[in-house]
Design a protein around this motif. Structure first.
Motif, mmCIF file in Angstrom:
data_model
loop_
_atom_site.group_PDB
_atom_site.id
_atom_site.type_symbol
_atom_site.label_atom_id
_atom_site.label_comp_id
_atom_site.label_asym_id
_atom_site.label_seq_id
_atom_site.Cartn_x
_atom_site.Cartn_y
_atom_site.Cartn_z
ATOM 1 N N GLU A 120 20.400 17.124 -11.095
ATOM 2 C CA GLU A 120 20.082 17.702 -9.787
ATOM 3 C C GLU A 120 20.739 19.074 -9.627
ATOM 4 O OE1 GLU A 120 18.414 15.038 -6.812
ATOM 5 O OE2 GLU A 120 20.444 14.185 -6.823
ATOM 6 N N MET A 121 21.997 19.198 -9.996
ATOM 7 C CA MET A 121 22.657 20.506 -9.919
ATOM 8 C C MET A 121 22.006 21.507 -10.859
ATOM 9 S SD MET A 121 26.726 19.873 -9.407
ATOM 10 C CE MET A 121 26.960 18.984 -10.943
ATOM 11 N N PHE A 146 17.986 6.905 -4.351
ATOM 12 C CA PHE A 146 17.070 8.043 -4.181
ATOM 13 C C PHE A 146 17.788 9.307 -4.657
ATOM 14 C CE2 PHE A 146 14.884 11.459 -2.082
ATOM 15 C CZ PHE A 146 13.599 11.021 -1.804
ATOM 16 N N PRO A 147 17.133 10.152 -5.451
ATOM 17 C CA PRO A 147 17.765 11.396 -5.919
ATOM 18 C C PRO A 147 17.769 12.445 -4.814
ATOM 19 C CG PRO A 147 15.542 11.271 -6.762
ATOM 20 C CD PRO A 147 15.791 9.969 -6.028
ATOM 21 N N THR A 152 13.251 15.632 -5.613
ATOM 22 C CA THR A 152 11.851 15.350 -5.279
ATOM 23 C C THR A 152 11.144 16.597 -4.760
ATOM 24 O OG1 THR A 152 12.330 14.630 -3.006
ATOM 25 C CG2 THR A 152 12.415 12.948 -4.742
ATOM 26 N N VAL A 153 11.903 17.598 -4.376
ATOM 27 C CA VAL A 153 11.336 18.867 -3.918
ATOM 28 C C VAL A 153 11.298 19.885 -5.053
ATOM 29 C CG1 VAL A 153 11.597 20.783 -2.300
ATOM 30 C CG2 VAL A 153 12.158 18.450 -1.576
ATOM 31 N N ARG A 154 12.426 20.069 -5.725
ATOM 32 C CA ARG A 154 12.551 21.165 -6.683
ATOM 33 C C ARG A 154 11.902 20.890 -8.031
ATOM 34 N NH1 ARG A 154 18.876 22.980 -5.759
ATOM 35 N NH2 ARG A 154 18.457 24.551 -4.148
ATOM 36 N N LEU A 155 12.027 19.665 -8.514
ATOM 37 C CA LEU A 155 11.620 19.407 -9.889
ATOM 38 C C LEU A 155 10.146 19.711 -10.103
ATOM 39 C CD1 LEU A 155 12.943 18.508 -12.539
ATOM 40 C CD2 LEU A 155 12.176 16.181 -12.038
ATOM 41 N N GLN A 156 9.283 19.313 -9.150
ATOM 42 C CA GLN A 156 7.846 19.557 -9.298
ATOM 43 C C GLN A 156 7.502 21.043 -9.205
ATOM 44 O OE1 GLN A 156 5.246 18.398 -6.021
ATOM 45 N NE2 GLN A 156 7.046 18.045 -4.722
ATOM 46 N N ARG A 157 8.432 21.861 -8.700
ATOM 47 C CA ARG A 157 8.215 23.308 -8.642
ATOM 48 C C ARG A 157 8.724 24.012 -9.895
ATOM 49 N NH1 ARG A 157 9.663 24.753 -2.291
ATOM 50 N NH2 ARG A 157 8.484 23.008 -1.388
ATOM 51 N N GLN A 158 9.490 23.288 -10.694
ATOM 52 C CA GLN A 158 10.097 23.887 -11.881
ATOM 53 C C GLN A 158 9.459 23.422 -13.181
ATOM 54 O OE1 GLN A 158 14.385 23.535 -11.762
ATOM 55 N NE2 GLN A 158 14.508 24.323 -9.683
ATOM 56 N N ILE A 159 8.885 22.242 -13.183
ATOM 57 C CA ILE A 159 8.177 21.728 -14.357
ATOM 58 C C ILE A 159 6.855 21.129 -13.880
ATOM 59 C CG2 ILE A 159 10.347 21.260 -15.573
ATOM 60 C CD1 ILE A 159 9.953 18.291 -15.014
ATOM 61 N N PRO A 160 5.884 20.900 -14.766
ATOM 62 C CA PRO A 160 4.617 20.303 -14.330
ATOM 63 C C PRO A 160 4.830 18.987 -13.586
ATOM 64 C CG PRO A 160 4.404 21.159 -16.552
ATOM 65 C CD PRO A 160 5.865 21.263 -16.200
ATOM 66 N N GLU A 166 7.192 11.546 -13.821
ATOM 67 C CA GLU A 166 7.652 10.596 -14.837
ATOM 68 C C GLU A 166 9.177 10.524 -14.861
ATOM 69 O OE1 GLU A 166 7.392 9.723 -19.643
ATOM 70 O OE2 GLU A 166 5.949 11.092 -18.717
ATOM 71 N N MET A 167 9.826 11.691 -14.796
ATOM 72 C CA MET A 167 11.285 11.697 -14.806
ATOM 73 C C MET A 167 11.849 11.009 -13.568
ATOM 74 S SD MET A 167 13.942 14.923 -15.119
ATOM 75 C CE MET A 167 13.669 15.135 -16.890
ATOM 76 N N LEU A 168 11.248 11.291 -12.415
ATOM 77 C CA LEU A 168 11.738 10.723 -11.159
ATOM 78 C C LEU A 168 11.474 9.225 -11.041
ATOM 79 C CD1 LEU A 168 10.544 13.615 -8.854
ATOM 80 C CD2 LEU A 168 12.915 12.811 -8.981
ATOM 81 N N LEU A 169 10.314 8.763 -11.536
ATOM 82 C CA LEU A 169 9.895 7.383 -11.286
ATOM 83 C C LEU A 169 10.298 6.391 -12.379
ATOM 84 C CD1 LEU A 169 6.321 8.043 -9.835
ATOM 85 C CD2 LEU A 169 8.456 7.612 -8.590
ATOM 86 N N THR A 170 10.598 6.882 -13.585
ATOM 87 C CA THR A 170 11.002 5.961 -14.647
ATOM 88 C C THR A 170 12.509 5.865 -14.791
ATOM 89 O OG1 THR A 170 10.996 7.660 -16.392
ATOM 90 C CG2 THR A 170 8.911 6.489 -15.952
ATOM 91 N N GLY A 171 13.236 6.911 -14.398
ATOM 92 C CA GLY A 171 14.682 6.903 -14.557
ATOM 93 C C GLY A 171 15.122 6.865 -16.003
#
Length: 266
Positions: A120-121, A146-147, A152-160, A166-171
């Motif tokens: 996250e950082m 919950f991360p 949930t906001v930044r990751l989808q703006r930085q990678i597809p 997949e990263m968020l939901l599978t852990g």
């Protein structure tokens, strides 16, 4: 120069190096660490001689996430740290780069674990270097959590988005090579050399005009969610004043005279 027992602050030329320093716990976040980070970001912002920041971890790990016991101050942090958190309830989010963006470029140098709060950082940094055996991932859902550090906001703006979900939901864990393939990190280097590579990148940034560097970084982030038309207008607002600086004149003069420029933030 600041720092705490879990966060060291060093200068390498014009670069401020912030090092998470709790290797016995794989640099799990603690209250002294968060206070040190918060103060380190502010120190870099306030000191015009600092042109870049390198963010790393000691002992072969970057960060293994939040230590809830330490955050609560149960037997680990001194009273002064608990007082700091009470005085600014947003301090931990600023420390983790959720609610603060340094005006200087931030380069992450990742060895070993960079998971949960570590990943996250990472999303709050600008340029990212990973060692070959580094491990990334957002493990929160596996623990029923919950991360909430912004992923949930930044990751989808930085990678597809498909990779973000997949990263968020599978852990599940991600290798450095896999992280590079999806665009989470920009460089993969041999183990033990991430800091060296990050400092090399920092030195290249430090050789550039500091006013230009800071204006470029600010423009990239403030226009990210704008329409192209609005973004181009905002870019001019940021960019044109740079041309009127003494540093801009020095840069072009130095090029013509075939010598290194001497920038003075003027």
């Amino acid at each position: 120069m600041g720092g705490t027992e879990h966060l060291t602050v060093q200068r390498e030329g014009a670069t401020l190096v912030l090092t998470l320093n709790r290797p016995e716990a794989r640099n799990a976040l603690s209250l002294p660490m968060l206070v040190g980070l918060h103060d380190g970001w502010l120190e870099a912002d306030a000191d015009d001689s600092v042109r870049s920041i390198v963010f790393t971890g000691a002992g072969g790990s970057f960060c293994s996430g939040m230590d809830l016991k330490a955050l609560a101050g149960n037997g680990m942090a001194g009273e002064e740290y608990r007082d700091r958190l009470k005085a600014d309830p947003d301090l931990h989010w600023k420390a983790m780069l959720r609610h603060h963006r340094p005006r200087k470029p931030v380069i992450a140098a990742v060895e070993g674990y960079c998971v949960a709060g570590g990943t996250e950082m990472l999303q709050g940094t600008d340029i990212r270097v990973a060692a070959e055996s580094a491990t990334f991932g957002l493990f929160e859902v596996k623990r029923g959590l919950f991360p909430i550090g912004g992923s949930t906001v930044r990751l989808q703006r930085q990678i597809p988005r498909t990779h973000a979900l997949e990263m968020l939901l599978t852990g599940r864990p991600y290798s450095a090579r896999e992280a590079a393939a999806i665009g989470l990190v920009g460089h993969v280097v041999p183990d033990g050399t991430a800091l060296d590579k990050a400092l090399e990148i920092a030195e290249r940034i430090n050789a550039c005009g500091p006013l230009a560097v800071e204006a470029v970084k600010a423009s990239v982030y403030e226009t990210a969610e704008m329409t192209e038309q609005d973004g181009l207008a905002a870019e001019l607002t940021r960019g044109w004043p740079v041309f009127d600086t003494a540093d801009a004149k020095e840069g072009t003069r130095a090029f013509a005279e075939k010598r290194p420029p001497v920038y003075k933030r003027a």
